[in-house]
Enzyme design. Structure first.
Site, PDB file in Angstrom:
ATOM      1  N   ASP A 386      15.409 -41.276  15.031  1.00 52.87           N
ATOM      2  CA  ASP A 386      16.490 -41.810  15.866  1.00 52.87           C
ATOM      3  C   ASP A 386      16.197 -43.237  16.304  1.00 52.87           C
ATOM      4  O   ASP A 386      17.069 -44.105  16.255  1.00 52.87           O
ATOM      5  CB  ASP A 386      16.676 -40.906  17.082  1.00 52.87           C
ATOM      6  CG  ASP A 386      18.135 -40.726  17.450  1.00 52.87           C
ATOM      7  OD1 ASP A 386      18.993 -41.048  16.609  1.00 52.87           O
ATOM      8  OD2 ASP A 386      18.428 -40.260  18.565  1.00 52.87           O
ATOM      9  N   ASP A 439      21.866 -34.496  18.310  1.00 49.43           N
ATOM     10  CA  ASP A 439      21.374 -34.569  19.680  1.00 49.43           C
ATOM     11  C   ASP A 439      21.522 -33.246  20.410  1.00 49.43           C
ATOM     12  O   ASP A 439      20.936 -33.049  21.477  1.00 49.43           O
ATOM     13  CB  ASP A 439      22.121 -35.666  20.446  1.00 49.43           C
ATOM     14  CG  ASP A 439      21.923 -37.031  19.814  1.00 49.43           C
ATOM     15  OD1 ASP A 439      20.848 -37.253  19.235  1.00 49.43           O
ATOM     16  OD2 ASP A 439      22.841 -37.863  19.881  1.00 49.43           O
TER      17      ASP A 439
END
Length: 547
Positions: A386, A439
Site C-alpha cells: 500500500d 482495506d
C-alpha cells in the site's frame, strides 16, 4: 463445477479487488507540484478550488470549477458574498497587451500562453476588470504561480484558471450574442463529512458480520467433527478439527505472492486503463457480486426455508445446487445487471455497496488465515504494498499509481467498481468518500481468525482477542480519515494506519497472555480428544454415585 473451484475463484477475485486506499474524490484535479511554487510577497495565496457559476440572459446556467492563482486577491468563500459580474471575451485573446474592450468592473476571459500569467493579470487590472479567467490549453487544471524573478507584485483582482472544456463552453455562450454573467466563490470543505462516518460504520459492520458467520461455521464444523469421533468412525476424510470442505487456507507462500500478483495486476490496470477495460472490470465485479449476494442470501434464508436449503438437484455445468440457490440466483443476477446498466446514476452507489459488501463477507467466510504467522506475513506484505503504490510510485511514474487507478483517470468513468463509496453529503464540492476492498478484506482475515480462535477456546468477549482487534481496526481506520482531512483530501494508504493498530494489538495481547506460541503456529486452542472427555465425564459420574 464443485465448491472448491468456486473458492479458488473467490480467492482470485479477492486478489483482483486489492486496490486498497482511501481517498477523497474532488471536483477537479490540480496538476502541479506545490514544492515548485514557493510563496513570496504579493504571491502567497493558497491554491483553492473556485466555483464559477454562470447566468445566460439572467437565467442560471452551467457551473464550472477552476483553481485560484498564487497572486491576486483572495476569493470569497460564501456564495452570498460573491457578486455577479458580466463576462467579456478579451481582445486580444491572450491579453498580452492592453485589451481593446471597454471594461466596467467586468470579468475578462483570456487564453493561456504567449506571456506570463502576472502580465495578463496586470493588463486586465489596468483595464478595470474585476477578475480574470485564464483558459488552460489542456483538460486539466494548472496552478498559476509567479516567476522566480518577479518581485513587488501589486495585483488586486482575483485570477482563476479554468480547464479547456470549460473555456469552450463559455466561448459558445458569448459568441451566441447572449448576455453572460459569472459569480466566483470558493466554499470551504467541512473538516468531517457525515459520509466518512457512514463509511466507517460500513467497513466495521462488514467485518463484524463476516467474523461472526465465520466463527459460527467453524464452531459448527468442530461440533460435527466431535460427533464423528464420538461415534467411533474408523475413517474420517479430514481429521482437522475445523478444516471442513469449502474453506481455503492461505499459507505463507501465497501471502508473499500476494504482493507480486497484486502489484502486477495494479500496473496492468494503470497501463491499460480505458473505457473498455473499466467495462471488463464491471463485468468481473458483477460476477463476484452475484456469487457473494447469492451465498449470503442462501445462508440467511436457509434458516426459514430449511427444506429448500437441504434439497438438492444436479444442474448441468454448475453441478449440485439446492432448490433455494436456484430460487435466489435469478434475483441476484437481475440486481447486478440493473446496477451495471444504471451505475452512472446518482443513487447507483447503493447497489455497488450492496454487491461489494456481500462479496467481501463471502470471501472472509471462505478464505481463512490458519494462524497468526500467516496473518502477520500477509498484513506486513500488504502494508508495504500500500505504501509503495500510493507514495513511492510517484517517483517512478510521476503520479500515484494507486490513486490514479482508483479514480479511474483516463477511463472516462468515475473509477473502478472495487470500492465502497458514499457521496459526500455536506461537501459543497460533492464527490465521494471511498474505501478499497483490500482495506476491509485484509485486516478482516486476521479479525475473523481472532473470533474463530476465541469461540473454539471458549473465551469471553473481554478475555478474547476479537473485541480488541475490532477496536484496533476501528481506531486505525479513524486515524486514516483524520490523516486524509489533514492532508487536504490527498489519497492515503489506509493500511499504513490499520495494520500497525490491528496487528500490533494482536501480537501484544498474545505475548502478554502467553498465547503467542499457539496463535503463531497452531492457530487454534488445544482441545482434548472426545474419547478423553468421555472418560473424564464417566469418572465424574462414578464419583457422584459413590458419594
Amino acid at each position: 463445477m464443485d465448491l472448491q473451484f468456486f473458492c479458488r475463484v473467490f480467492l482470485i477475485t479477492a486478489l483482483i479487488s486489492l486496490v486498497c486506499q482511501v481517498c477523497s474524490v474532488t471536483a477537479g484535479d490540480i496538476v502541479h507540484d506545490d514544492d515548485l511554487a514557493p510563496k513570496k510577497p504579493g504571491c502567497e495565496n493558497d491554491f483553492v478550488l473556485v466555483k464559477v457559476q454562470t447566468w445566460v440572459d439572467g437565467i442560471e446556467d452551467a457551473e464550472f470549477v477552476g483553481v485560484g492563482a498564487r497572486f491576486g486577491t483572495t476569493i470569497v468563500s460564501k456564495e452570498k458574498n460573491a457578486n455577479q459580474r458580466r463576462l467579456i471575451l478579451s481582445d486580444p485573446r491572450d491579453c498580452c497587451s492592453a485589451p481593446k474592450n471597454k471594461l466596467a468592473n467586468d470579468v475578462i476571459m483570456v487564453d493561456r500562453g504567449h506571456c506570463k500569467f502576472t502580465t495578463k493579470a496586470n493588463y486586465a487590472q489596468a483595464a478595470h476588470a474585476s477578475a480574470i479567467l485564464i483558459i488552460n490549453n489542456q483538460k486539466e487544471l494548472y496552478k498559476m504561480v509567479c516567476e522566480p524573478d518577479e518581485t513587488d507584485l501589486d495585483i488586486h483582482i482575483p485570477a482563476v484558471m479554468l480547464p479547456q472544456d470549460a473555456g469552450t463552453s463559455l466561448e459558445k455562450m458569448l459568441i451566441s450574442n447572449s448576455s453572460v454573467s459569472v459569480q466566483l466563490y470558493s466554499p470551504t470543505r467541512p473538516l468531517v463529512d457525515i459520509a466518512e462516518v457512514f463509511l466507517w460504520l460500513m467497513a466495521v459492520g462488514t467485518i463484524l458480520c463476516a467474523s461472526y458467520w465465520s466463527a459460527w461455521s467453524a464452531r459448527e464444523a468442530a461440533i460435527e467433527q466431535d460427533k464423528l469421533l464420538k461415534d467411533a468412525l474408523d475413517e474420517i476424510p479430514d481429521t482437522r478439527p475445523v478444516g471442513s470442505g469449502g474453506i481455503v487456507d492461505i499459507n505463507t507462500t501465497s501471502a508473499i505472492l500476494f504482493v507480486v500478483v497484486a502489484s502486477c495486476f495494479l500496473v496492468m490496470l494503470y497501463k491499460l486503463m480505458s473505457y473498455w477495460f473499466v467495462e471488463l472490470l464491471v463485468v468481473l465485479f458483477c460476477i463476484g457480486g452475484v456469487e457473494g449476494l447469492q451465498t449470503c442470501s442462501v445462508a440467511l434464508l436457509s434458516r426459514w426455508f430449511k427444506c429448500a436449503g437441504k434439497t438438492y438437484i444436479k444442474v448441468p455445468f454448475f453441478g449440485t445446487l439446492s432448490y433455494l440457490t436456484l430460487a435466489v440466483s435469478p434475483f441476484c443476477i437481475a440486481f447486478a445487471v440493473v446496477w451495471a446498466v444504471y451505475r452512472n446514476v446518482s443513487f447507483a452507489w447503493i447497489g455497488q455497496d450492496i454487491l461489494g459488501i456481500a462479496l467481501i463477507i463471502t470471501v472472509l467466510q471462505i478464505v481463512h488465515v490458519p494462524n497468526l504467522k500467516v496473518g502477520t506475513v500477509l498484513l506486513s506484505c500488504a502494508f508495504l504494498y500500500d505504501i509503495f503504490w500510493v507514495f513511492v510510485s510517484k517517483k517512478l511514474f510521476h503520479e500515484s499509481v494507486m490513486i490514479v487507478v482508483a479514480r479511474g483517470d483516463r477511463s472516462g468513468e468515475d473509477g473502478i467498481p472495487m470500492l465502497l463509496k458514499i457521496p459526500r453529503m455536506f461537501d459543497p464540492w460533492g464527490g465521494y468518500s471511498i474505501i478499497g476492498f483490500g482495506d476491509i478484506l485484509l485486516p478482516g482475515l486476521l479479525i475473523t481468525f481472532s473470533l474463530r480462535y476465541d469461540w473454539l477456546a471458549n473465551k469471553t468477549l473481554r478475555a478474547g482477542y476479537f473485541l480488541w482487534a475490532m477496536i484496533a481496526y476501528g481506531l486505525g481506520l479513524l486515524i486514516t480519515y483524520v490523516a486524509l482531512n489533514l492532508m487536504d483530501g490527498h489519497g492515503q494508504p489506509a493500511l499504513l494506519y490499520i495494520v500497525p493498530f490491528t496487528l500490533g494489538t494482536f501480537l501484544t495481547l498474545g505475548k502478554k497472555r502467553r498465547d503467542l506460541r499457539v496463535l503463531w503456529t497452531r492457530g487454534e486452542p488445544e482441545r482434548p480428544c472426545p474419547h478423553i472427555r468421555l472418560e473424564h465425564q464417566h469418572r465424574e459420574e462414578l464419583d457422584d454415585n459413590d458419594h
